[in-house]
Design an enzyme around this catalytic site. Structure first.
Site, short mmCIF file in Angstrom:
data_model
loop_
_atom_site.label_atom_id
_atom_site.label_comp_id
_atom_site.label_asym_id
_atom_site.label_seq_id
_atom_site.Cartn_x
_atom_site.Cartn_y
_atom_site.Cartn_z
N ILE A 114 15.14 60.98 -52.00
CA ILE A 114 15.06 61.78 -50.60
C ILE A 114 14.13 61.10 -49.90
O ILE A 114 13.36 60.24 -48.73
CB ILE A 114 14.49 63.04 -50.90
CG1 ILE A 114 15.62 64.11 -51.10
CG2 ILE A 114 13.81 63.78 -49.09
CD1 ILE A 114 16.85 64.04 -50.45
N GLU A 115 12.86 60.42 -51.05
CA GLU A 115 11.88 59.53 -51.19
C GLU A 115 12.12 57.83 -50.44
O GLU A 115 11.39 57.23 -49.43
CB GLU A 115 10.47 60.12 -52.40
CG GLU A 115 10.00 61.26 -52.21
CD GLU A 115 9.04 61.73 -51.72
OE1 GLU A 115 8.74 60.38 -50.35
OE2 GLU A 115 8.77 62.28 -50.93
#
Length: 498
Positions: free
Chosen positions: A156-157
């Site tokens: 996600i990052e």
């Protein structure tokens, strides 16, 4: 993204990150193959991070904004599962065995599940990058007895790209902003950036996340705080307490990015748990280390390491993205990561390497009477090369000043790219130099462009008024004064030189 306690972190998740990956992240070499870099646009992408006081058991359903989602049972989530043994040959099975947070469902989760399912190439590219790093991350998460969901957070990052940048200068797999990185012990200097270092940034991120969990006693709140910043969550909790309202994640009024952040992660967790349900296949990753640390003893040129380890410089850089220049730091630590299979060859090669062959850079300490002209004659390099390498904009030198000298053999051997992808303009640029305008395409970084045209990153920075943290945009024009050998032969015949 990892933010300082009182600052809101910039989101580098699926939405913003897709642009980042397309525009400025190099696609590293992987155990499988070099992935493509283009990725589709992500709908409504946002993220944030949140701190909280001790959380009690949550009811059966958590409301994230307007969307009901099952709550995370923190008591149940605290039970550890031993995933350290070697009974799993496939790393994905080891990860699945360590997933401890209860399933989350609801409209937001479903939307991101659908997005992943609709973009299998994006998932494939991301997980090809993850091949290099995921075992190390899983090992570190397992040692700390943390839920394996944490090992999936870089999806996600940064989409598992250590070259991912955000507009707020967040960098690396875990998207640390510089101030937050310093707070958690990440060092940065001319030679090295800890925010991009795989091992250092992972340890710092896990330290940060564990600290947040210790503060809020809740992984959903710890994750929200990692994304939005502790101050954002603390303020939301204080607001609710003043009104006599609940202080669970579901109760807090948080930035929209934060309200999407945990559902987005849990959607990817659901994909990993049962990829076939979404029409996806996750290629097996060996439950064994891909790289190992080797002590070099002193500063070494990265191209020398690559040669001794029988690997390309691009492959070496993919697992050592913390290095910002062409060599390890002169004052240490003198270690580097290499694939496990090349460790023995590298150690043997280093043991037989004469000291004078370890570096193709030289350090020159300025003494009275030194001039750039004299130094350039002494080392056989151009004044322009010395200036650009050391960020000099004139001829003034100071006694005691240290200069880095790029030696004559420093040029890198790189693969050629089709001429059709590069716009070439011929102009006067000094003896045997031609002007090339390179248009940025998906996967390009300053490092990869410098390698391709056999120039230095510092030269690119100077020629284009850039710095190492600048984001490259698709189609951006990069000026390069290159050797005629880098120009397509048909054009090279018409070059103009002084």
């Amino acid at each position: 993204m990892a933010t300082a306690p009182t600052k809101t972190l910039r989101f580098a998740g699926l939405g913003v990150l897709l642009t980042t990956l397309a525009g400025c992240a190099t696609v590293p070499m992987s155990r499988l193959a070099s992935p493509g870099s283009a990725s589709p646009s992500d709908p409504n992408v946002v993220k944030t991070k949140v701190p909280h006081k001790a959380a009690t058991h949550a009811p059966a359903v958590v409301k994230v904004g307007e969307c009901p989602v099952p709550a995370i049972d923190h008591a149940r989530a605290g039970h550890a599962v031993d995933t350290s043994d070697k009974k799993y040959s496939n790393l994905w099975n080891r990860i699945r065995a360590g997933l401890r947070l209860p399933r989350m469902e609801g409209p937001r989760v479903a939307r991101y599940e659908q997005w992943f399912a609709n973009n299998p190439q994006y998932v494939e590219n991301m997980l090809q990058r993850a091949n290099l790093y995921l075992y190390q991350i899983v090992q570190d998460v397992s040692k700390r007895n943390m839920p394996m969901e944490i090992a999936l957070l870089p999806a996600i990052e940064s989409a598992y790209s250590p070259d991912a940048y955000s507009r707020s200068a967040a960098i690396g797999l875990w998207q640390f902003e510089p101030s937050t990185g310093r707070l958690w012990g990440l060092k940065s200097n001319w030679w090295y950036n800890g925010e991009r270092d795989i091992i250092a940034s992972t340890n710092a991120a896990l330290d940060f996340l564990q600290s947040l969990h210790n503060q809020f006693h809740s992984w959903d709140l710890a994750l929200a705080a990692y994304n939005a910043g502790q101050g954002t969550v603390e303020a939301a909790i204080a607001h609710n307490e003043a009104l006599g309202l609940g202080t669970h994640y579901r109760d807090l009024r948080l930035p929209l990015q934060t309200e999407h952040y945990v559902p987005k992660l849990m959607a990817f967790v659901n994909i990993v748990r049962d990829p076939a349900k979404y029409g996806l296949t996750l290629r097996a990753i060996p439950n064994s280390p891909y790289f190992v640390r080797v002590n070099t003893g002193s500063q070494v040129d990265l191209s020398v390491i690559a040669r001794l380890a029988n690997m390309s410089l691009k492959q070496l850089y993919a697992i050592n993205p913390g290095f910002t220049h062409w060599a390890t730091a002169p004052n240490g630590p003198h270690t580097i990561l290499v694939p496990v299979a090349t460790k023995a060859a590298l150690i043997e090669g280093l043991s037989q390497l004469p000291p004078q062959d370890r570096m193709q850079w030289a350090r020159h300490r300025v003494v009275p009477g030194d001039t750039l002209y004299g130094i350039s004659r002494e080392y056989g390099v151009s004044i322009a090369a010395i200036r650009s390498t050391n960020h000099l904009y004139g001829d003034l030198l100071h006694v005691g000043q240290n200069l880095l000298i790029p030696m004559a053999g420093r040029r890198l051997v790189v693969s050629r790219h089709p001429a059709a992808r590069t716009e070439v303009a011929l102009a006067r640029s000094g003896p045997q130099r031609v002007k090339i305008i390179h248009r940025v395409r998906p996967g390009d970084t300053l490092w990869s462009i410098a390698e391709r045209y056999r120039v230095y990153v510092t030269q690119l920075e100077r020629w284009n008024v850039l710095n190492a943290h600048d984001v490259l945009r698709l189609g951006q024009r990069i000026l390069i004064w290159a050797s005629p050998a880098m120009v397509p032969s048909a054009m090279a015949k018409t070059r103009v030189t002084e």
